[in-house]
Design a protein around this motif. Structure first.
Motif, PDB file in Angstrom:
ATOM      1  N   LEU A  36      56.139  51.281  91.967  1.00 39.47           N
ATOM      2  CA  LEU A  36      56.847  50.939  93.490  1.00 39.47           C
ATOM      3  C   LEU A  36      57.650  52.032  93.881  1.00 39.47           C
ATOM      4  O   LEU A  36      57.623  52.657  95.003  1.00 39.47           O
ATOM      5  N   GLN A  48      58.780  50.371 105.858  1.00 38.29           N
ATOM      6  CA  GLN A  48      58.227  50.264 104.662  1.00 38.29           C
ATOM      7  C   GLN A  48      59.116  50.403 103.659  1.00 38.29           C
ATOM      8  O   GLN A  48      59.050  49.772 102.567  1.00 38.29           O
ATOM      9  N   LEU A  52      59.724  47.762 100.705  1.00 38.44           N
ATOM     10  CA  LEU A  52      59.380  48.073  99.414  1.00 38.44           C
ATOM     11  C   LEU A  52      60.451  47.933  98.577  1.00 38.44           C
ATOM     12  O   LEU A  52      60.802  47.193  97.524  1.00 38.44           O
ATOM     13  N   ALA A  55      61.245  44.438  98.372  1.00 35.48           N
ATOM     14  CA  ALA A  55      60.234  43.604  97.430  1.00 35.48           C
ATOM     15  C   ALA A  55      60.689  43.906  95.762  1.00 35.48           C
ATOM     16  O   ALA A  55      60.539  42.985  95.077  1.00 35.48           O
ATOM     17  N   GLN A  56      61.032  45.091  95.860  1.00 36.47           N
ATOM     18  CA  GLN A  56      61.523  45.602  94.249  1.00 36.47           C
ATOM     19  C   GLN A  56      62.445  44.778  94.004  1.00 36.47           C
ATOM     20  O   GLN A  56      62.641  44.222  92.741  1.00 36.47           O
ATOM     21  N   GLU A 107      52.002  44.667  91.948  1.00 36.20           N
ATOM     22  CA  GLU A 107      51.279  45.116  93.287  1.00 36.20           C
ATOM     23  C   GLU A 107      51.031  44.027  94.230  1.00 36.20           C
ATOM     24  O   GLU A 107      51.223  43.999  95.287  1.00 36.20           O
ATOM     25  N   THR A 110      54.288  43.013  95.895  1.00 32.53           N
ATOM     26  CA  THR A 110      54.702  44.076  97.037  1.00 32.53           C
ATOM     27  C   THR A 110      53.657  43.960  98.168  1.00 32.53           C
ATOM     28  O   THR A 110      53.716  43.811  99.387  1.00 32.53           O
ATOM     29  N   THR A 111      52.339  43.852  97.836  1.00 33.74           N
ATOM     30  CA  THR A 111      51.355  43.753  98.892  1.00 33.74           C
ATOM     31  C   THR A 111      51.430  42.499  99.763  1.00 33.74           C
ATOM     32  O   THR A 111      51.475  42.362 100.964  1.00 33.74           O
ATOM     33  N   SER A 114      54.419  42.557 101.884  1.00 33.83           N
ATOM     34  CA  SER A 114      54.726  43.206 103.053  1.00 33.83           C
ATOM     35  C   SER A 114      53.863  42.179 104.221  1.00 33.83           C
ATOM     36  O   SER A 114      54.619  42.330 105.235  1.00 33.83           O
TER      37      SER A 114
END
Ligand SMILES: Nc1nc2c(ncn2[C@@H]2O[C@H](COP(=O)(O)OP(=O)(O)OP(=O)(O)O)[C@@H](O)[C@H]2O)c(=O)[nH]1
Ligand SMILES: [Ca+2]
Ligand SMILES: [Mg+2]
Length: 732
Positions: A36, A48, A52, A55-56, A107, A110-111, A114
């Protein structure tokens, strides 16, 4: 990338996503968040970047333990962060979990996040947005691919093919499109990474090739194994086939044998059954015959039956009559028995009285005898004196006449018979009582001689010298009778006197003063030193009278025992009994007076025939032995057999082992006596006439037994026709 559950997940990479290498060198494994961060370092729009970062943050919130992935329950931790319910969070988890393995990698997170983010910003078209986003991604992905494909020149194609050929990917990869796109993408975006990627691919392919080779080898080995197993199985199968065949053959063989055996067996059984059938048919014929015969018999028996009934009725009448007669006979019998009892009792009383008087006579006679003996001795002395005087006179005259003649006999000549043999005392007595030699008193009291008494020539002393006689005949019912009442008569002269006078010997023979009979008791009995047996004569006559014969070898102590029993005294040095003797003693047994007539026999061999006669009428027998003399015990069997001969086993026998006081000289153990008594069903006691031990007990035991035996006999005779059962006398 290994998923949390260890499975290798190959999935399309997003653009700009880092490969499996560390920030600096190759090969270091990256933490998921690193990728990430990597993304952040790439060219990203601020939006983004924010996404990100968000998301993290969310990933860290969920993966609080830092395990590198998120499970379903970790998702609940976002409940506070996001305005979502638990169900929504569940749905988001499911939406984010692209491969559906129940875990979210960074992954995937986060994918998916988003998309979710974008859909969050345009909440109105959320679903559409999502779908659009998905479609958009796929399109982008495909278009990228197509794009890549479209852009790829021939040389790149050739390069890629060369690479694949070099790597030998055809064997390993079925579908090269993924690799091709990646390769192209890298070639395009990150050419500096291409070599790494190619190295990576080389390694992967070589590993894959090795794996493939291993797999082939394994497959080959497996095939070989399978072939071998197949072969083995085939072989086993054939063997099994063989075995089954042989088993079948054996079974068939056995089966045929069994079948044959079975068929033989069945044939035999059939034969047996046929034989049985024949036998049964014959039996049936026989039975039919018997049945007809029985039928006939039945008629005959019926006829006989009627006859029998008639005879039965007659017999019943007859029986009734005989029962009446029987009752009459029973009554008569009872009256006869009572009379017989009375007669018997009178007879017994008579006998008792007579024996009592005999007892007294005998005592008197004994006194007489003693007196006579003394007298005899006295006379003999006188005779000797006269004899000597005569002799002296004779000698003087002879000497005066012819002194020159020679001398003659010695003084003891009278004691020496013609053959020069010394005469014994008994011979002397015989002479005195003029009982001829080699004789013994007969039953009738006559001396037993060759010729009948009274038929011989009368002797010098007038008629045959008749000794004092007393008839005791137990044979012809016990009514001893006096022959000639000789004890009243004066005694005959002593034979020597006659003899001397016969020989014409001169000389004054002192006339023996006439015998002064000893004064007799008012009952005419002499009163002498031998006391009559003091029986416990009770005023009333005794209830019972039993005759008991006492036998045993000489000197075992019979007479001493009877003297102890009757007079309660012991006199040592008793003279041997001559012939037979008896005493009467009345004892009290169970409150009834029982008179015992005790016949004391002489044990010496020469009186044996006399004693035998006395067994016949005895009610009981006593056999005595001397326990200090083994021989006397050995003779008991002989005594018992002569008792058995004379009276069978109807008479109780008392066995006495005498001289118990002489324990130190015992030769016969008590056990031997007991055993002999047990074997012959005798009453047994060890006793001592000397000390009186067991003298009364033994005789009382015998008297009690005799009394009980007589009671049972009386009872039985009252119940007609039941013979008395002999009880065992000693209860053994
Ligand atoms: N120590 C001892 N001596 C006894 C006993 N009884 C008898 N005697 C002696 O044994 C000898 C024989 O005794 P008798 O009573 O005459 O024997 P018996 O059986 O009558 O002999 P016969 O008349 O010949 O049959 C005598 O010397 C008795 O003193 C006893 O219980 N103990
Ligand atoms: Ca997943
Ligand atoms: Mg005796």
């Amino acid at each position: 990338m290994a998923a949390p559950d260890g499975r290798v997940v190959s999935r399309p990479q997003r653009l700009g996503q880092g490969s499996g290498r560390g920030p600096k060198g190759r090969g270091a494994c990256l933490h998921p968040l690193d990728s990430l961060e990597q993304k952040e370092t790439q060219e990203q729009t601020p939006g983004q970047l924010d996404m990100l970062r968000k998301a993290q943050e969310f990933f860290q919130t969920c993966d609080a333990e830092g395990k590198g992935f998120i499970a379903r329950k970790d998702m609940q931790r976002l409940h506070k962060e996001l305005p979502l319910s638990l169900e929504d969070l569940e749905d988001v988890f499911d939406a984010l979990d692209a491969d559906g393995n129940g875990y979210l990698t960074p992954e995937e997170f986060t994918t998916g996040f988003s998309h979710f983010f974008f859909s969050q910003n345009n909440p109105s078209q959320e679903d559409a947005g999502e779908q659009v986003a998905q479609r958009h991604e796929e399109k982008v992905y495909q278009s990228r691919g197509n794009e890549d494909l479209g852009d790829m020149g021939e040389d790149e194609e050739a390069q890629f093919q060369m690479l694949m050929d070099r790597l030998g990917a055809q064997k390993v990869l079925e579908d090269e499109s993924d690799v091709k796109q990646l390769w192209l993408q890298l070639k395009k975006d990150e050419p500096h990474l291409l070599s790494n990627f190619e190295d990576f691919l080389t390694r992967i392919f070589s590993q894959l090739q090795e794996a493939h080779e291993e797999k082939n080898e394994l497959e080959y080995a497996l095939k070989r194994k399978i072939a071998a197993y197949d072969e083995e199985i085939q072989h086993l199968y054939e063997e099994m086939e063989q075995q089954i065949k042989s088993e079948k053959e054996q079974f068939l063989l056995k089966d045929t044998e069994r079948f044959q055996a079975r068929s033989q067996e069945l044939e035999q059984k059939l034969l047996c059954k046929e034989q049985e059938l024949e036998q049964l048919t014959q039996k049936q014929k026989r039975l039919e015959g018997q049945c007809t015969a029985l039928h006939h018999d039945k008629h005959e028996t019926k006829a006989e039956n009627t006859k029998l009934k008639l005879t039965n009725q007659e017999l019943a009448r007859e029986l009734e009559r005989t029962s009446w007669e029987l009752q009459d006979a029973q009554q008569q019998l009872e009256s006869l028995q009572q009379e017989a009892c009375k007669l018997h009792q009178e007879k017994e009383m008579e006998v008792y009285r007579v024996t009592e008087s005999l007892q007294r006579e005998k005592a008197g006679l004994l006194k007489q005898l003693d007196f006579l003996r003394e007298r005899n001795k006295h006379l003999r002395d006188e005779r000797d004196i006269c004899f000597q005087k005569n002799k002296a006179a004779k000698a003087n005259t002879a000497a005066s006449r012819a002194s020159w003649k020679k001398r003659s006999g010695s003084v003891i000549g009278k004691y020496v018979d013609g053959r020069g043999i010394l005469r014994s005392q008994s011979e002397e007595e015989e002479e005195v009582f003029s009982i001829p030699r080699r004789s013994s008193l007969g039953l009738s009291g006559y001396p037993l001689t060759e010729e009948e008494p009274g038929t011989g020539e009368p002797g010098p002393g007038g008629p045959y010298p008749r000794p004092l006689r007393r008839i005791i005949s137990i044979e012809e019912d016990p009514l001893p009778q006096l022959l000639d009442g000789s004890f009243e008569q004066p005694l005959s002269k002593c034979p020597e006197e006659e003899e001397v006078s016969d020989q014409g010997v001169q000389g004054q023979i002192q006339e023996a003063p006439p015998l002064k009979l000893t004064p007799t008791s008012p009952r005419g009995q002499p009163v002498g030193k031998e006391a009559v047996c003091k029986e416990e004569s009770s005023p009333s006559a005794p209830d019972r009278l039993f005759k008991i014969v006492f036998v045993g070898n000489s000197a075992v102590g019979k007479t001493s025992f009877l003297r102890r029993f009757c007079e309660d005294r012991f006199s040592p040095g008793m003279a041997a009994t001559v012939g037979i003797d008896y005493r009467v003693k009345t004892v009290n047994v169970d409150d009834s007076q029982v008179a015992l007539q005790l016949w004391d026999t002489a044990g010496q061999e020469r009186y044996r025939c006399i004693t035998q006669q006395f067994f016949r009428k005895a009610d009981g027998v006593i056999v005595m032995y001397d326990l200090t003399d083994k021989q006397s015990f050995l003779s008991v069997r002989r005594w018992l057999s002569s008792v058995e001969e004379a009276v069978g086993d109807r008479v109780p026998v008392l066995l006495l082992g005498n001289k118990l006081d002489n324990e130190k000289e015992r030769e016969v153990p008590r056990g031997l006596g007991e055993q002999l008594a047990k074997d012959n069903n005798l009453i047994f006691y060890e006793c001592s006439a000397y000390s009186g031990h067991n003298t009364k007990e033994s005789l009382l035991h015998l008297a009690r037994f005799l009394k009980e035996q007589e009671d049972t006999v009386r009872e039985d005779t009252i119940q007609v026709g039941h013979p008395a059962k002999k009880k065992s006398c000693c209860g053994w």
